[in-house]
Enzyme design. Structure first.
Site, PDB file in Angstrom:
ATOM      1  N   ASP A 102       0.825  -1.207   0.000  1.00  0.00           N
ATOM      2  CA  ASP A 102       0.000   0.000   0.000  1.00  0.00           C
ATOM      3  C   ASP A 102       0.861   1.259   0.000  1.00  0.00           C
ATOM      4  O   ASP A 102       1.492   1.581   1.012  1.00  0.00           O
ATOM      5  CB  ASP A 102      -0.907  -0.039   1.231  1.00  0.00           C
ATOM      6  N   ASP A 287      -2.216   5.400  -5.455  1.00  0.00           N
ATOM      7  CA  ASP A 287      -2.388   4.546  -4.273  1.00  0.00           C
ATOM      8  C   ASP A 287      -2.617   3.092  -4.684  1.00  0.00           C
ATOM      9  O   ASP A 287      -3.681   2.730  -5.180  1.00  0.00           O
ATOM     10  CB  ASP A 287      -3.578   5.063  -3.460  1.00  0.00           C
TER      11      ASP A 287
END
EC number: 3.4.23.15
Length: 402
Positions: A102, A287
């Site tokens: 992430d 992201d």
């Protein structure tokens, strides 16, 4: 004189001495294969859960959250739609965990065997057991990470972590309080943050920074590939470079616009030939932990108006699947180039729904200042454009994925 053969022990000694005097150009790559899983949202919908309430709670959380507390940053991801995970090892002998890589956060955490009995979400996951690791070092500092779907709490520990064949000594979170949603149904165990040190909770040095400090990588970059085909390899993270098998042409780079974050400036969003938004510049975060593309609600409403889409289900815009071929392209202007998504790129069919509705992978997300307003380019974008995150030059590169 006749030549004499050198004894085997002498050959071994010579080889050893030479091997240790080689140039230090032993840089390499780390490679983590990713698997694609059904998202938590898909599983919940399959079970008949009303996602409207859950989506509303996520929206309220964002409105109430403070984004100014730098010691405890709020992570925008809620993991309801995350689909890709890879495996890492922690401890000696290694204990295996499935984690989300992430870029929107910077801490590593996994559930602990010390997870409280009230947190039943822990029961279905691999749990870290410090008593089974000879390399474990106690820390004990309490930590909390706030996510869109709630918060995880626990304490810090130290152990060896293996990522893509690279071993580092790492401080990470042992989670003892894990929210029921989304983690009760999540196929992954924890999260490995690939963000910057400034994004890390409690000042913990991120895993990738520890890897960089060892100088084992060919370049100070990592790259992410997400497959568009569910029946093939889910994806790949490459530490130290990129994989030409998964992209074509050259990378085009966009400089980071905010130090300590994978944030860039977007100079336009178009639907078909018409530029509707961001001509004066918008903030956009790339992201890897987010599935959709999101932006301010008012901006998404303009896009949907241009697309002719009106219906919403649980914060998702939906259309009849028969209409998908008629939807125009959506383009994003980054670093002087146009990155275009076709209707097949930004529309998806939930395999667990029995109706004829298809979901647009575009969501409204209102982040208050000073963090927002901000756009988030998630897996929907990365599937089309192979993405390289360059720490050395503080930039992000995009190439057309194969």
């Amino acid at each position: 004189m006749g030549g004499r053969r050198m004894p085997l022990w002498a050959l071994l000694l010579l080889w050893t001495s030479c091997s240790f005097s080689l140039p230090t150009d032993t840089a390499s790559f780390g490679r983590i294969l990713l698997k694609k899983m059904p998202s938590v949202r898909e599983i919940l919908e399959e079970r008949g859960v009303d996602m409207t309430r859950i989506s509303a709670e996520w929206g309220e959380f964002i409105k109430k959250s403070s984004f100014t507390n730098v010691t405890s940053p709020v992570v925008l991801t809620n993991y309801l739609d995350t689909q890709y995970y890879g495996e890492i090892g922690i401890g000696t002998p290694s204990q295996t965990f499935k984690v989300i890589f992430d870029t929107g956060s910077a801490n590593l955490w996994v559930p602990s065997t010390k997870c409280g009995p009230l947190y039943t979400a822990c029961e279905i996951h691999n749990l870290y057991d410090s008593s089974e690791s000879s390399s474990y070092m106690e820390n004990g500092t309490e930590f909390t990470i706030h996510y869109g779907s709630g918060k995880v709490k626990g304490f810090l520990s130290q152990d060896v972590v293996t990522v893509g064949g690279i071993i580092v000594t790492q401080t990470f979170g042992e989670v003892t309080e894990l929210p029921l949603i989304p983690f009760m149904l999540a196929k992954f165990d924890g999260v490995l943050g690939m963000g910057f040190p400034a994004q890390a909770v409690d000042g913990v040095i991120p895993v990738f920074d520890h890897i960089l400090s060892q100088r084992v990588l060919k370049e100070e970059v990592f790259s992410v590939y997400y497959s568009r085909e569910s029946h093939l390899l889910g994806g790949e993270v490459v530490l130290g470079g990129s994989d030409p098998q998964h992209y074509q042409g050259n990378f085009h780079y966009v400089s980071i616009s905010k130090a300590g974050s994978w944030q860039i400036t977007m100079k336009g969003v178009s639907v078909g030939p018409a530029t509707l938004l961001c001509e004066e510049g918008c903030m956009a975060v790339v992201d890897t932990g987010t599935s959709y593309i999101s932006g301010p609600t008012s901006s998404l409403q303009l896009i949907m108006q241009a697309l002719g889409v009106k219906e919403k289900r649980a914060n998702n815009y939906v259309v009849n699947c028969s209409q998908v071929p008629t939807l125009p392209d959506i383009s994003f202007y980054l670093g002087g180039r146009t990155y275009t998504l076709s209707n097949m790129d930004y529309v998806q069919k939930n395999p667990f729904r029995n109706d004829d509705l298809c979901i647009l992978a575009l969501q409204g997300l209102d982040i208050p200042p000073p963090t927002g307003p901000v756009w988030v380019l998630g897996a929907t974008f990365i599937r089309k454009f192979y993405t390289e995150f360059d720490r050395h030059n503080n930039r992000i590169g995009f190439a057309l994925a194969r």
